[in-house]
Design an enzyme around this catalytic site. Sequence first.
Site, PDB file in Angstrom:
ATOM      1  N   ARG A  15       0.810  -1.224   0.000  1.00 36.73           N
ATOM      2  CA  ARG A  15       0.000   0.000   0.000  1.00 36.73           C
ATOM      3  C   ARG A  15       0.843   1.275   0.000  1.00 36.73           C
ATOM      4  O   ARG A  15       0.317   2.371  -0.040  1.00 36.73           O
ATOM      5  CB  ARG A  15      -0.946  -0.027   1.222  1.00 36.73           C
ATOM      6  N   THR A  83       2.346 -12.891   9.728  1.00 37.06           N
ATOM      7  CA  THR A  83       3.178 -12.567  10.900  1.00 37.06           C
ATOM      8  C   THR A  83       3.542 -13.810  11.712  1.00 37.06           C
ATOM      9  O   THR A  83       4.633 -13.872  12.291  1.00 37.06           O
ATOM     10  CB  THR A  83       2.457 -11.542  11.798  1.00 37.06           C
ATOM     11  N   GLY A 140      -6.252  -5.217  14.109  1.00 39.96           N
ATOM     12  CA  GLY A 140      -6.856  -6.375  14.755  1.00 39.96           C
ATOM     13  C   GLY A 140      -7.536  -5.912  16.038  1.00 39.96           C
ATOM     14  O   GLY A 140      -6.998  -5.096  16.777  1.00 39.96           O
TER      15      GLY A 140
HETATM   16  C1  UD1 Z   1      -0.908  -6.610  12.202  1.00 46.28           C
HETATM   17  C2  UD1 Z   1      -1.728  -7.453  13.165  1.00 46.28           C
HETATM   18  C3  UD1 Z   1      -2.915  -6.649  13.649  1.00 46.28           C
HETATM   19  C4  UD1 Z   1      -2.410  -5.388  14.315  1.00 46.28           C
HETATM   20  C5  UD1 Z   1      -1.501  -4.598  13.405  1.00 46.28           C
HETATM   21  C6  UD1 Z   1      -0.812  -3.510  14.193  1.00 46.28           C
HETATM   22  C7  UD1 Z   1      -1.481  -9.756  12.468  1.00 46.28           C
HETATM   23  C8  UD1 Z   1      -2.119 -10.899  11.786  1.00 46.28           C
HETATM   24  N1  UD1 Z   1      -2.190  -8.638  12.492  1.00 46.28           N
HETATM   25  O1  UD1 Z   1      -1.709  -6.311  11.074  1.00 46.28           O
HETATM   26  O2  UD1 Z   1      -3.687  -7.411  14.565  1.00 46.28           O
HETATM   27  O3  UD1 Z   1      -3.531  -4.601  14.697  1.00 46.28           O
HETATM   28  O4  UD1 Z   1      -0.453  -5.419  12.866  1.00 46.28           O
HETATM   29  O5  UD1 Z   1      -0.007  -2.690  13.390  1.00 46.28           O
HETATM   30  O6  UD1 Z   1      -0.387  -9.885  12.972  1.00 46.28           O
HETATM   31  N2  UD1 Z   1       5.564  -9.190   8.339  1.00 46.28           N
HETATM   32  C9  UD1 Z   1       6.583 -10.084   8.099  1.00 46.28           C
HETATM   33  N3  UD1 Z   1       6.313 -11.219   7.412  1.00 46.28           N
HETATM   34  C10 UD1 Z   1       5.070 -11.527   6.969  1.00 46.28           C
HETATM   35  C11 UD1 Z   1       4.028 -10.629   7.226  1.00 46.28           C
HETATM   36  C12 UD1 Z   1       4.304  -9.455   7.916  1.00 46.28           C
HETATM   37  O7  UD1 Z   1       7.732  -9.845   8.479  1.00 46.28           O
HETATM   38  O8  UD1 Z   1       4.912 -12.618   6.361  1.00 46.28           O
HETATM   39  C13 UD1 Z   1       5.875  -7.931   9.065  1.00 46.28           C
HETATM   40  C14 UD1 Z   1       5.620  -6.698   8.242  1.00 46.28           C
HETATM   41  O9  UD1 Z   1       6.790  -6.318   7.557  1.00 46.28           O
HETATM   42  C15 UD1 Z   1       5.223  -5.684   9.286  1.00 46.28           C
HETATM   43  C16 UD1 Z   1       4.616  -6.514  10.392  1.00 46.28           C
HETATM   44  O10 UD1 Z   1       5.029  -7.851  10.184  1.00 46.28           O
HETATM   45  O11 UD1 Z   1       6.353  -4.998   9.797  1.00 46.28           O
HETATM   46  C17 UD1 Z   1       3.091  -6.439  10.403  1.00 46.28           C
HETATM   47  O12 UD1 Z   1       2.588  -6.937   9.181  1.00 46.28           O
HETATM   48  P1  UD1 Z   1       1.377  -6.253   8.420  1.00 46.28           P
HETATM   49  O13 UD1 Z   1       1.101  -7.057   7.218  1.00 46.28           O
HETATM   50  O14 UD1 Z   1       1.604  -4.817   8.280  1.00 46.28           O
HETATM   51  O15 UD1 Z   1       0.199  -6.536   9.484  1.00 46.28           O
HETATM   52  P2  UD1 Z   1      -1.123  -5.674   9.683  1.00 46.28           P
HETATM   53  O16 UD1 Z   1      -2.089  -6.032   8.626  1.00 46.28           O
HETATM   54  O17 UD1 Z   1      -0.803  -4.274   9.875  1.00 46.28           O
END
Ligand code: UD1
Length: 456
Positions: A15, A83, A140
């Site tokens: 995004r 995550t 979340g």
């Molecule tokens: C996540 C949370 C959500 C919370 C929010 C807060 C989950 C499922 N959801 O959502 O409950 O309210 O953060 O900001 O955790 N990342 C990885 N590998 C992956 C996926 C993500 O390293 O496979 C990292 C991303 O780079 C990022 C962080 O994890 O720094 C969060 O991931 P993102 O996809 O932004 O989660 P949100 O949808 O924001």
Amino acid sequence: MKLSIVILAAGQGKRMYSKTPKVLHKIGGKPILQHVIETAVKLNPNRLIIIGGHGYEEVKTTIDNTFTNNSFKWVFQDKQLGTGHALMQALPYLDNDGCTLVLYGDVPLINLTTLQQMIAKYEDNLVMLTSVLDNPSGYGRVVRDDKYKISKVVEEKDATLAEKLIREVNTGFYILANKFLPEWLSKISNNNQQSEYYLTDVIAFSYSHGVLVDYVESSNVFEALGINNKIQLEQLERVYQLYLADKLLESGATLADKSRVDIRGDVTVGQDCYIDVNCILEGNVVLGNNVVLGAGSILKNVIISDGVNIKPYSIIEDAVIGEHCQVGPFSRIRPGTRLNSNVHIGNFVEVKNSTIAHASKVNHLTYIGDAEIGSSVNIGAGSVTCNYDGKNKSKTVIGNGVFIGSGTMMVAPVHIKDGGVIGAGSTITKDTPENELTVARAKQVTVTGWVKRNKS
Ligand code: UD1
Ligand code: CA
């Protein structure tokens, strides 16, 4: 207690619509991830693990260049499956005992004290950081049971209408007992709207195993805000700038308008400094006592000594400005410049890689490059040190007490010796003697009758 920290930073940040990996976008001139790491390091963890993925090499190189000699453990998450999957990649590097603090690489303004409160609450259970937001959309939601105990976190896309009304959100910061992790992480499925392995599932596991899910509620809304798009990036930038401006005010600086100063680095101020509107301070900026920064000044990696007056719209980079100097308005001081005390640099003057000794003046429309200028020198308007012959740069040396007439070209290498005076409009190609007037220009002639003859 053995504390490991895992920072999840593998996501692409779709995004953001950018080629730059999300965690390298900047807040206050520093990559978002750098903010998170700086805070994490202050907790003195036994190990710090960073999960990289999208733009792995670029992210790692950027961070390694900033934190030299670090001992961070980088783990590559090839496919970003969520995550939960991300934390799973860290599992082989975690101890069997102790606990793990999970930080999200896209939530940069988390406070150290908040994380310390979470650590203080940890007793072999799960501690999460929650935040109550006016607009919780995208986060979340924290679901509680009838005894007000946290029972699970539900992502917005999976939430029921009733759950969407919950304003208490998951910030993405948790402390988990390592002993539960292998089992809990292996049980996470991707059976949800986004087909991702949600780390948040561990909250429901903890609850169902009778392990208390404790929480700290963030007292500062901004520390929990994640960056997922450019609107959030800009919003947090403004929040962070106000925070930095407040720190300057607290340390005694006077700001004309705290919403119109931008700090992209580390700034220290002495007593009674005044910073007018629209200044940008980058890198390491040190201001002494009684420094005035005029409107629109841009300073990067500079030391400004006591009593200096930087007049509006001056740009100064990698330079040291001595006590009681005056610079500007509209001056450009480039890297490698050292001004001794009481030097005056005026409008439309450019100085590069030069030293200028005490009480010398370069007041108007002049270029000084690769020069060494003595004390009490006056350089007339429109003078140029011609330092570049198309191939090489050469040096101009100007002795103490020299007076350079306006419009003088000094073709380097050249030495104007102490006390010399150069007549206006001279082009000086050879060294000039001490305490003598040197003039180097064609004699003025008047050609009688020329105008009349050439009139048609
Ligand atoms: C996540 C949370 C959500 C919370 C929010 C807060 C989950 C499922 N959801 O959502 O409950 O309210 O953060 O900001 O955790 N990342 C990885 N590998 C992956 C996926 C993500 O390293 O496979 C990292 C991303 O780079 C990022 C962080 O994890 O720094 C969060 O991931 P993102 O996809 O932004 O989660 P949100 O949808 O924001
Ligand atoms: Ca996010």
